[in-house]
Motif scaffolding. Structure first.
Motif, PDB file in Angstrom:
ATOM      1  N   SER A  40       0.732  -1.260   0.201  1.00 23.68           N
ATOM      2  CA  SER A  40      -0.034   0.045   0.019  1.00 23.68           C
ATOM      3  C   SER A  40       0.867   1.243   0.038  1.00 23.68           C
ATOM      4  O   SER A  40       0.198   2.402   0.323  1.00 23.68           O
ATOM      5  N   GLY A  41       2.277   1.122  -0.218  1.00 26.50           N
ATOM      6  CA  GLY A  41       2.866   2.478  -0.287  1.00 26.50           C
ATOM      7  C   GLY A  41       4.514   2.012   0.228  1.00 26.50           C
ATOM      8  O   GLY A  41       5.133   1.053  -0.460  1.00 26.50           O
ATOM      9  N   MET A  42       5.059   3.016   0.430  1.00 24.81           N
ATOM     10  CA  MET A  42       6.525   2.979   1.095  1.00 24.81           C
ATOM     11  C   MET A  42       6.812   3.306   2.448  1.00 24.81           C
ATOM     12  O   MET A  42       6.183   4.345   3.047  1.00 24.81           O
ATOM     13  N   TRP A  43       7.749   2.673   3.150  1.00 21.93           N
ATOM     14  CA  TRP A  43       7.870   2.855   4.493  1.00 21.93           C
ATOM     15  C   TRP A  43       9.354   3.261   4.853  1.00 21.93           C
ATOM     16  O   TRP A  43      10.303   2.546   3.986  1.00 21.93           O
ATOM     17  N   LEU A  44       9.613   4.082   5.790  1.00 24.64           N
ATOM     18  CA  LEU A  44      11.046   3.995   6.422  1.00 24.64           C
ATOM     19  C   LEU A  44      10.768   3.601   7.652  1.00 24.64           C
ATOM     20  O   LEU A  44      10.066   3.888   8.816  1.00 24.64           O
ATOM     21  N   GLY A  61       8.889   4.723  23.699  1.00 29.66           N
ATOM     22  CA  GLY A  61       7.542   5.095  23.268  1.00 29.66           C
ATOM     23  C   GLY A  61       7.791   5.930  21.905  1.00 29.66           C
ATOM     24  O   GLY A  61       7.001   6.791  21.496  1.00 29.66           O
ATOM     25  N   ARG A  62       9.071   5.963  21.444  1.00 26.69           N
ATOM     26  CA  ARG A  62       9.143   6.856  20.126  1.00 26.69           C
ATOM     27  C   ARG A  62       8.803   5.722  19.041  1.00 26.69           C
ATOM     28  O   ARG A  62       8.592   4.586  18.897  1.00 26.69           O
ATOM     29  N   PRO A  63       8.185   6.285  17.807  1.00 24.92           N
ATOM     30  CA  PRO A  63       7.578   5.865  16.742  1.00 24.92           C
ATOM     31  C   PRO A  63       8.788   5.231  16.096  1.00 24.92           C
ATOM     32  O   PRO A  63       9.910   5.657  16.059  1.00 24.92           O
ATOM     33  N   ILE A  64       8.571   3.994  15.380  1.00 26.48           N
ATOM     34  CA  ILE A  64       9.765   3.337  14.761  1.00 26.48           C
ATOM     35  C   ILE A  64       9.577   3.338  13.258  1.00 26.48           C
ATOM     36  O   ILE A  64      10.766   3.192  12.572  1.00 26.48           O
ATOM     37  N   PHE A  65       8.482   3.722  12.729  1.00 25.23           N
ATOM     38  CA  PHE A  65       8.277   3.776  11.213  1.00 25.23           C
ATOM     39  C   PHE A  65       7.591   5.106  10.718  1.00 25.23           C
ATOM     40  O   PHE A  65       6.915   5.419  11.398  1.00 25.23           O
ATOM     41  N   LEU A  66       7.924   5.424   9.534  1.00 22.56           N
ATOM     42  CA  LEU A  66       7.052   6.404   8.766  1.00 22.56           C
ATOM     43  C   LEU A  66       6.414   5.811   7.465  1.00 22.56           C
ATOM     44  O   LEU A  66       7.195   5.061   6.679  1.00 22.56           O
ATOM     45  N   ARG A  67       5.037   5.906   7.375  1.00 19.42           N
ATOM     46  CA  ARG A  67       4.546   5.091   6.232  1.00 19.42           C
ATOM     47  C   ARG A  67       3.880   6.129   5.312  1.00 19.42           C
ATOM     48  O   ARG A  67       3.206   7.132   5.887  1.00 19.42           O
TER      49      ARG A  67
END
Ligand SMILES: [Zn+2]
Length: 269
Positions: free
Chosen positions: A110-114, A241-247
């Motif tokens: 559904s897209g691209m992740w970092l 609690g830090r986010p791990i990925f960007l979608r």
């Protein structure tokens, strides 16, 4: 809950004592429920019932407001064009490249992740450490020097067998499985002795063992990390609690590139 995140609701369970497993956590900081399969349905039903009592439209919009406020304060600080994390299963990620020796760029249907490599790995290790903490006896004790009494206490509190071993020396006679055969065992134990509680200790161990940012990874290494991370129970945030990925969703990308405007014309589609 990760640090600085707050629940939007608390469920109060009344459970007969024989339905509680008290012995899974060395410091008894967590309890486990027996026959777990019955609980999700009961809890869903209770929540549904609680919400259904709020029929009045004014009230229900107030409920929605509460839910919205709870979401906003728990925001990940992502750009608005990024769809916030929802319940889409994390699956089928294919590693494409490493960016700045820090991010794994991956293709998703559904897209691209970092994905940030250090905290993704930290999440994997943290869950392994947490789930396999039970210290096991070791043949050769690990010797520690110059511990303060509070450090000795802390090591006992997290479930390790430790005793005096002569002048200013202590022998650790049981270790969590994941510590076995590690060359940095002593440093890890010192760190454990300084961490606040069991969870803090486990996070510290995961952090020190995880791949650092700035380390080059091969494509297979990246794929292995993505696979392991996708298999974790709580892949969204690191133990701090830090986010791990960007979608980046394809729908957002196509909006950004205004692809819908040119369908049927000769703009490469
Ligand atoms: Zn870390």
């Amino acid at each position: 809950m990760p640090r600085d995140r707050f629940p939007i609701a608390v469920v109060h369970l009344h459970v007969p004592p024989d339905q509680v497993d008290w012995n899974r956590h060395p410091a008894k900081a967590e309890l486990y429920l027996q026959s777990l399969e019955i609980w999700p349905d009961r809890i869903s039903a209770a929540i549904e019932q609680a919400l259904s009592t709020i029929e009045d439209p004014g009230e229900s919009s107030r409920t929605q407001q509460i839910l919205r406020v709870a979401e906003a304060s728990a925001g990940y600080g992502l750009d608005r064009t990024i769809t916030p994390a929802e319940e889409t299963p994390l699956l089928e990620l294919r590693a494409l490249a490493q960016v700045h020796d820090m991010y794994i760029m991956a293709e998703h249907p559904s897209g691209m992740w970092l994905v940030e490599q250090h905290i993704a790995h930290e999440r994997v290790l943290y869950e392994q450490i947490r789930d396999r903490w039970n210290p096991v006896p070791v043949e050769l004790p690990v010797l520690l020097e110059g511990l303060k009494p509070v450090q000795v206490e802390q090591l006992k509190r997290v479930g390790l067998a430790i005793e005096p071993f002569g002048e200013n020396l202590w022998a650790v006679r049981s270790l969590p499985e994941l510590f076995l055969g590690r060359s940095d065992g002593v440093a890890g134990l010192i760190e454990l002795s300084l961490a606040g509680d069991l969870q803090g200790a486990q996070v510290a161990v995961a952090c020190r063992s995880a791949i650092r940012n700035g380390v080059k990874l091969s494509l297979p290494q990246m794929q292995d990390l993505l696979d392991a991370w996708q298999g974790t129970k709580n892949p969204r945030t690191c133990p701090h609690g830090r986010p791990i990925f960007l979608r980046l969703e394809e729908s957002s990308l196509s909006k950004y590139f205004r692809r819908s405007w040119v369908v049927g014309k000769s703009h490469g589609i």
